[in-house]
Write a protein that holds these residues in place. Structure first.
Motif, mmCIF file in Angstrom:
data_model
loop_
_atom_site.group_PDB
_atom_site.id
_atom_site.type_symbol
_atom_site.label_atom_id
_atom_site.label_comp_id
_atom_site.label_asym_id
_atom_site.label_seq_id
_atom_site.Cartn_x
_atom_site.Cartn_y
_atom_site.Cartn_z
ATOM 1 N N ASP A 26 24.542 36.034 139.694
ATOM 2 C CA ASP A 26 23.786 35.218 139.043
ATOM 3 C C ASP A 26 23.568 35.491 137.575
ATOM 4 O O ASP A 26 23.418 36.938 137.280
ATOM 5 N N ASP A 36 20.741 33.676 134.986
ATOM 6 C CA ASP A 36 19.344 33.400 134.614
ATOM 7 C C ASP A 36 18.334 34.218 135.406
ATOM 8 O O ASP A 36 18.322 33.892 136.634
ATOM 9 N N ASP A 45 18.252 35.661 141.996
ATOM 10 C CA ASP A 45 16.739 35.469 142.036
ATOM 11 C C ASP A 45 16.180 34.472 143.031
ATOM 12 O O ASP A 45 15.201 34.444 143.117
HETATM 13 MG MG LIG Z 1 18.801 32.856 138.630
#
Ligand SMILES: [Mg+2]
Length: 171
Positions: A32, A34, A116
Motif C-alpha cells: 500500500d 498512503d 494500514d
Molecule cells: Mg493506506
C-alpha cells in the motif's frame, strides 16, 4: 480466520524483515502507499522506506505497489522506488490484487499484502486468500467516519497484541 483479521501487525513497515517473511513462506509483497510508505497524497516517502524496499529486493523478494489512489499520484511515487504498480486498485475487491500478482508472476500462497487499513488492505487480502501485515498509520486523518473506523481498528490491533501476532523489533 475472520475477514478483518491480518496475519500479523507491526508498527512500521521497515520493521518487516526477510526472516519474518521467510517464516510466512512468502516471496512477493503487495505494498500500500498512503500511510504505509508516505503521508496520504504526499510524494515524500517515509524515512527509510526506499532503503527497506532495496533490502527486500536484495533478499530476493518481488515487490509491487498496490494502491486505490489515482495513477497521477501513484506512478511518480512508485518510480522513486523503482517498483511496478497497480493504481486505482479498488481494494478490497480482488481485481487489483490479482492484477498485481499476475504482473509479478506469483501465486497467492507466496504473496503477502501490507497496508494500514483493515477495511481495504486487510479485508481484500483475506478475500483473495493472501496473508497480510497491518502497519500502524503515521498520519491521523480528520473526518468523523475515519476516526470511527480507526477506533474500531484499535480493537483488532489489541487482539493481535494479545495473541502474539504483533511483531515488535525486539522479537
Ligand atoms: Mg493506506
Amino acid at each position: 480466520m475472520t475477514l478483518n483479521m491480518p496475519s500479523y501487525s507491526v508498527d512500521w513497515v521497515t520493521q518487516i524483515t526477510p526472516p519474518m517473511l521467510h517464516r510466512m513462506h512468502v516471496k512477493a509483497i503487495l505494498l500500500d502507499v498512503d500511510n504505509t510508505l508516505s503521508p496520504p497524497d504526499s510524494q515524500i516517502p517515509f524515512s527509510g522506506t526506499i532503503q527497506w524496499v532495496q533490502k527486500m529486493q536484495n533478499n530476493g523478494f518481488k515487490l509491487i505497489i498496490l494502491s486505490n489512489n489515482f495513477k497521477w499520484r501513484v506512478a511518480p511515487f512508485a518510480a522513486q522506488y523503482g517498483l511496478p504498480y497497480v493504481s486505482f486498485a479498488l481494494k478490497p475487491l480482488p481485481v487489483g490484487y490479482l492484477r498485481a500478482m499476475s504482473k509479478l508472476h506469483v501465486r497467492r500462497s507466496e504473496t503477502v499484502a501490507i497496508g494500514d487499513q483493515i477495511f481495504t488492505d486487510i479485508l481484500g487480502a483475506n478475500l483473495v486468500g493472501l496473508q497480510s501485515i497491518l502497519v500502524t498509520p503515521r498520519i491521523t486523518e480528520g473526518s468523523a467516519s475515519f476516526l470511527r473506523r480507526r477506533h474500531w481498528e484499535q480493537s483488532i490491533r489489541q487482539e493481535l497484541k494479545n495473541t502474539g501476532r504483533h511483531i515488535s523489533p525486539k522479537e
